[in-house]
Motif scaffolding. Structure first.
Motif, PDB file in Angstrom:
ATOM      1  N   PRO A  16      -4.898  -9.941   5.669  1.00  0.00           N
ATOM      2  CA  PRO A  16      -3.667  -9.711   5.360  1.00  0.00           C
ATOM      3  C   PRO A  16      -2.947 -11.238   5.479  1.00  0.00           C
ATOM      4  CG  PRO A  16      -4.079  -8.400   6.865  1.00  0.00           C
ATOM      5  CD  PRO A  16      -5.308  -9.001   6.575  1.00  0.00           C
TER       6      PRO A  16
ATOM      7  N   LEU B  91       2.661  -2.364  -4.040  1.00  0.00           N
ATOM      8  CA  LEU B  91       3.922  -3.010  -4.565  1.00  0.00           C
ATOM      9  C   LEU B  91       3.746  -3.502  -6.071  1.00  0.00           C
ATOM     10  CD1 LEU B  91       5.043  -5.114  -1.440  1.00  0.00           C
ATOM     11  CD2 LEU B  91       5.653  -2.702  -2.140  1.00  0.00           C
TER      12      LEU B  91
ATOM     13  N   LEU C 148       3.637  -4.088  10.720  1.00  0.00           N
ATOM     14  CA  LEU C 148       3.624  -4.054   9.443  1.00  0.00           C
ATOM     15  C   LEU C 148       2.728  -5.322   8.708  1.00  0.00           C
ATOM     16  CD1 LEU C 148       5.522  -3.569   6.744  1.00  0.00           C
ATOM     17  CD2 LEU C 148       6.982  -5.286   7.319  1.00  0.00           C
ATOM     18  N   ARG C 149       2.230  -4.508   7.719  1.00  0.00           N
ATOM     19  CA  ARG C 149       1.029  -5.716   6.783  1.00  0.00           C
ATOM     20  C   ARG C 149       1.198  -5.895   5.613  1.00  0.00           C
ATOM     21  NH1 ARG C 149      -2.626  -3.148  10.709  1.00  0.00           N
ATOM     22  NH2 ARG C 149      -3.700  -4.491  11.946  1.00  0.00           N
ATOM     23  N   VAL C 150       1.388  -6.935   4.901  1.00  0.00           N
ATOM     24  CA  VAL C 150       1.561  -7.290   3.297  1.00  0.00           C
ATOM     25  C   VAL C 150       0.356  -7.781   3.231  1.00  0.00           C
ATOM     26  CG1 VAL C 150       2.953  -8.466   1.857  1.00  0.00           C
ATOM     27  CG2 VAL C 150       4.045  -7.636   3.915  1.00  0.00           C
ATOM     28  N   THR C 151      -0.657  -7.211   2.230  1.00  0.00           N
ATOM     29  CA  THR C 151      -1.624  -7.682   1.621  1.00  0.00           C
ATOM     30  C   THR C 151      -1.614  -7.908   0.440  1.00  0.00           C
ATOM     31  OG1 THR C 151      -2.198  -5.358   1.078  1.00  0.00           O
ATOM     32  CG2 THR C 151      -2.804  -6.035   3.530  1.00  0.00           C
TER      33      THR C 151
ATOM     34  N   ALA D  47       1.348   3.707   3.272  1.00  0.00           N
ATOM     35  CA  ALA D  47       0.627   2.480   2.603  1.00  0.00           C
ATOM     36  C   ALA D  47       0.961   2.848   1.125  1.00  0.00           C
ATOM     37  CB  ALA D  47      -0.611   2.340   2.745  1.00  0.00           C
TER      38      ALA D  47
ATOM     39  N   MET E 268       1.577  -2.906   0.909  1.00  0.00           N
ATOM     40  CA  MET E 268       2.073  -2.938   2.042  1.00  0.00           C
ATOM     41  C   MET E 268       1.861  -1.781   2.957  1.00  0.00           C
ATOM     42  SD  MET E 268       6.254  -2.449   2.836  1.00  0.00           S
ATOM     43  CE  MET E 268       6.199  -0.871   2.431  1.00  0.00           C
ATOM     44  N   SER E 269       1.709  -1.941   4.242  1.00  0.00           N
ATOM     45  CA  SER E 269       1.192  -0.847   5.008  1.00  0.00           C
ATOM     46  C   SER E 269       2.132  -0.891   6.232  1.00  0.00           C
ATOM     47  CB  SER E 269      -0.292  -0.824   5.275  1.00  0.00           C
ATOM     48  OG  SER E 269      -0.690  -2.077   5.926  1.00  0.00           O
ATOM     49  N   LEU E 270       2.343   0.269   6.648  1.00  0.00           N
ATOM     50  CA  LEU E 270       3.414   0.291   7.859  1.00  0.00           C
ATOM     51  C   LEU E 270       2.719   1.261   8.850  1.00  0.00           C
ATOM     52  CD1 LEU E 270       5.892  -0.460   9.371  1.00  0.00           C
ATOM     53  CD2 LEU E 270       7.120   1.327   8.048  1.00  0.00           C
TER      54      LEU E 270
ATOM     55  N   TRP F  63      -0.330  -6.965  -4.710  1.00  0.00           N
ATOM     56  CA  TRP F  63       0.227  -7.066  -3.363  1.00  0.00           C
ATOM     57  C   TRP F  63       0.470  -5.426  -3.178  1.00  0.00           C
ATOM     58  CZ3 TRP F  63       1.254 -11.099  -0.718  1.00  0.00           C
ATOM     59  CH2 TRP F  63       1.318 -12.612  -1.298  1.00  0.00           C
TER      60      TRP F  63
END
Length: 309
Positions: A296, A258, A286-289, A255, A264-266, A262
């Protein structure tokens, strides 16, 4: 008679211990501290509006204890060897307040748990990590140890299970991911044995009828799985677990922020079972928050690839 009375008074005064006067001034960073409790040996006094307390004490060793709510207590001692007015100044240091605030999302209004009208039980990250070290491949143990809940396996080969809450069937328990029904409308076929707890930051459980919020599928209750949010510092975690029955779990979590808004976590995991039944399951998520959003805004690959031998 007057001579006898004067003689008796003089003898009584000489028999008493010599007294000395002491003035104690209690202050803090912002000035005097009124209402502080000052204990002088066995006597207790209160400071006035000016933060000062006066008392008469006998000569000898004097122990001074000062306490006030919101400040650290202070203790000191001194030797009184003369009959005069002693002045002592004591400074109190404010106590640091460690307040912990828990926000509940399952009620759909992002309120604090003490302000919620529904009865919500919350498992925080510390408790999740404790269960993760014992069973890193699934969340079954974490749910089984909560009162009023029981995980019933419906298909061991597929990893499907249902959660019975308060004795009701599993189809009446609604599972959510960050407040969204991403696991489907029916929880009876939910693959709880395939959900690793490594990327969970909080688990919220509503025990009781929540149909007004989530429909007829939430008559028994709701389990909301909240994902971990990326922090200012990048997070890189990798966990490997090996069982005595030949089972191996390998999970990795990454995690990072960005931008200021923003993140990102994987999450990636692999699970192997030897001898009796060999299954390899890989389910990347894959989450983009976004910082201002509580859920998310985009979820990438959510799936499982299986290889059986």
């Amino acid at each position: 008679m007057k001579l006898i009375a004067l003689f008796t008074l003089a003898v009584s005064l000489l028999a008493q211990d010599p007294q000395s006067t002491i003035k104690i001034e209690v202050t803090a960073e912002n000035g005097p501290v009124p209402g502080a409790t000052v204990k002088l040996n066995a006597q207790t006094f209160q400071t006035g509006a000016d933060g000062i307390a006066r008392a008469s004490v006998p000569l000898g060793l004097l122990t001074i204890e000062v306490a006030k709510e919101g400040f650290f207590p202070t203790t000191t001692s001194m030797e009184l060897d003369q009959i005069k007015e002693w002045a002592v100044s004591i400074e109190l240091h404010p106590a640091e307040k460690a307040e912990e605030e828990i926000t509940v999302y399952a009620t759909r209004n992002d309120v604090r748990i003490q302000d919620s009208t529904l009865r919500v039980e919350v498992l925080q990250r510390e408790e999740i990590e404790e269960k993760m070290l014992m069973t890193p491949g699934d969340i079954v143990m974490m749910l089984n140890e909560m009162g009023g809940m029981r995980v019933q396996t419906t298909s061991p080969s597929l990893g499907a299970a249902s959660v019975r809450m308060q004795g009701m069937r599993g189809r009446y328990t609604r599972f959510l991911s960050d407040g969204l029904p991403l696991f489907g409308q029916q929880g009876a076929g939910l693959g709880l044995l395939q959900i690793p707890p490594m990327d969970l930051g909080q688990v919220e459980v509503i025990k009781g009828n929540a149909s007004a919020l989530y429909g007829a599928g939430a008559m028994a209750g709701v389990v909301n799985l909240i994902a971990r949010r990326p922090s200012a510092e990048p997070v890189r975690e990798f966990l490997i677990n090996r069982t005595t029955l030949g089972g191996t779990d390998a999970d990795g979590f990454f995690a990072s922020k960005l931008t200021q808004q923003w993140g990102m976590s994987l999450l990636g995991g692999g699970h192997w079972q030897e001898r009796k039944d060999r299954i390899v399951m890989v389910g990347p998520i894959l989450r983009v928050t976004r910082e201002e959003s509580s859920v998310p805004v985009f979820i990438g690959t959510v799936g499982t690839v299986k290889a059986r031998s």
